[in-house]
Design a protein around this motif. Structure first.
Motif, short mmCIF file in Angstrom:
data_model
loop_
_atom_site.label_atom_id
_atom_site.label_comp_id
_atom_site.label_asym_id
_atom_site.label_seq_id
_atom_site.Cartn_x
_atom_site.Cartn_y
_atom_site.Cartn_z
N HIS A 93 0.85 -1.19 0.00
CA HIS A 93 0.00 0.00 0.00
C HIS A 93 0.89 1.24 0.00
N ASP A 94 0.28 2.42 -0.11
CA ASP A 94 1.07 3.65 -0.06
C ASP A 94 1.64 3.83 1.35
N PHE A 95 2.65 4.69 1.47
CA PHE A 95 3.42 4.75 2.71
C PHE A 95 2.63 5.24 3.92
N LEU A 96 1.46 5.85 3.70
CA LEU A 96 0.66 6.34 4.83
C LEU A 96 -0.44 5.36 5.25
N TRP A 97 -0.65 4.32 4.46
CA TRP A 97 -1.78 3.42 4.70
C TRP A 97 -1.78 2.82 6.10
N ARG A 98 -0.65 2.31 6.54
CA ARG A 98 -0.63 1.65 7.84
C ARG A 98 -0.87 2.63 8.99
N HIS A 99 -0.65 3.90 8.73
CA HIS A 99 -0.91 4.91 9.75
C HIS A 99 -2.38 5.30 9.76
#
Length: 282
Positions: A93-99
């Motif tokens: 996923h994009d780098f902010l997804w897990r946040h």
């Protein structure tokens, strides 16, 4: 204006890393009870969430700060996430997804122990990590430049702005540790048997990159401290002081929102005596 807040361009090397507040432990003990009562109201009202972001060099005291600041807050009202190396799923996923998926719901204080800023910090010191994200048109480290990271910072600013517009109070803290104090804390981990488990040879490897980390921190602090989502640079050489300062800023900020518990509907209020009688006469 809070003297620790980043409101203009800063130079980290000119900011003191040590401050000692008299009776900081005692002051924190009282303050965290006030914070607990405030969070109860926040939870009951259910209109706002709070996101507390903690960043700092290794040994800056993030874990113990979380423990001490939120010790008296009802466990239902605090969610803590510690972000490690991204998993295979997260990298897809994009780098902010897990946040995004770890954000606190309304009524809750969320604490990010290391945050979305690792994506413009650790990856900037070690740009080869970016390649594991499998980003289209990014095939070599040579393509990962200043423009790349500054665009990510713009994305982070937009991410945080959207959070604030939708009811999340964002506060970000950089625990500003001196290189000498880090050395002392690493030595303590080696000297005390019960602390040995905390030590990793990687700590020494990363320590050699101190200046590069400081440059990256300074850049992100200057580019991503906004009115909506401010950064605070906290002197971290004295742990008791750092904990108190963070707790004080959180409390003073949240207290401005004047959280209130919802009132019982009128139809229930007029029946209170009846409800009491039913219970007392069981």
């Amino acid at each position: 204006m809070n003297k620790y807040q980043v409101t203009e361009s800063i130079e980290l090397k000119k900011i003191e890393t040590k401050e000692v507040i008299s009776k900081a432990k005692k002051k924190l003990k009282k303050l965290r009870k006030d914070l607990s009562e405030l969070q109860d109201k926040m939870y009951a009202e259910g209109k706002y969430a709070a996101l507390i972001c903690l960043q700092g060099m290794d040994t800056s005291g993030k874990d113990s700060l979380i423990r001490e600041v939120f010790k008296d807050v009802n466990a239902r009202g605090v969610e803590v996430y510690s972000f490690k190396v991204p998993t295979e799923l997260e990298l897809n996923h994009d780098f902010l997804w897990r946040h995004y998926i770890a954000l606190p719901p309304r009524g809750i204080i969320g604490v990010f122990n290391r945050t979305h800023y690792e994506n413009v910090l650790v990856t900037r010191v070690h740009p080869e990590y970016i390649l594991s994200e499998n980003i289209p048109a990014t095939n070599s480290v040579d393509q990962i430049n200043e423009v790349f990271y500054h665009k990510r910072m713009e994305a982070i600013n937009a991410f945080e702005s959207n959070l604030v517009d939708n009811g999340t109070i964002v506060l970000k803290f950089f625990l500003n540790l001196s290189k000498e104090e880090q050395k002392n804390r690493l030595l303590r981990r080696l000297r005390l048997k019960q602390k040995n488990w905390k030590f990793s040879p990687a700590d020494l490897k990363e320590r050699k990159l101190w200046d590069k980390y400081q440059f990256c921190y300074q850049d992100l602090l200057n580019r991503t401290s906004t009115k909506k989502a401010p950064w605070f640079v906290i002197p971290a050489d004295d742990k008791a002081t750092a904990r108190y300062l963070v707790a004080d800023i959180i409390f003073e900020t949240l207290n401005q929102y004047n959280f209130k518990e919802p009132e019982l509907p009128e139809k229930y209020k007029i029946e209170l005596d009846n409800y009491k009688n039913q219970l007392e006469n069981e």
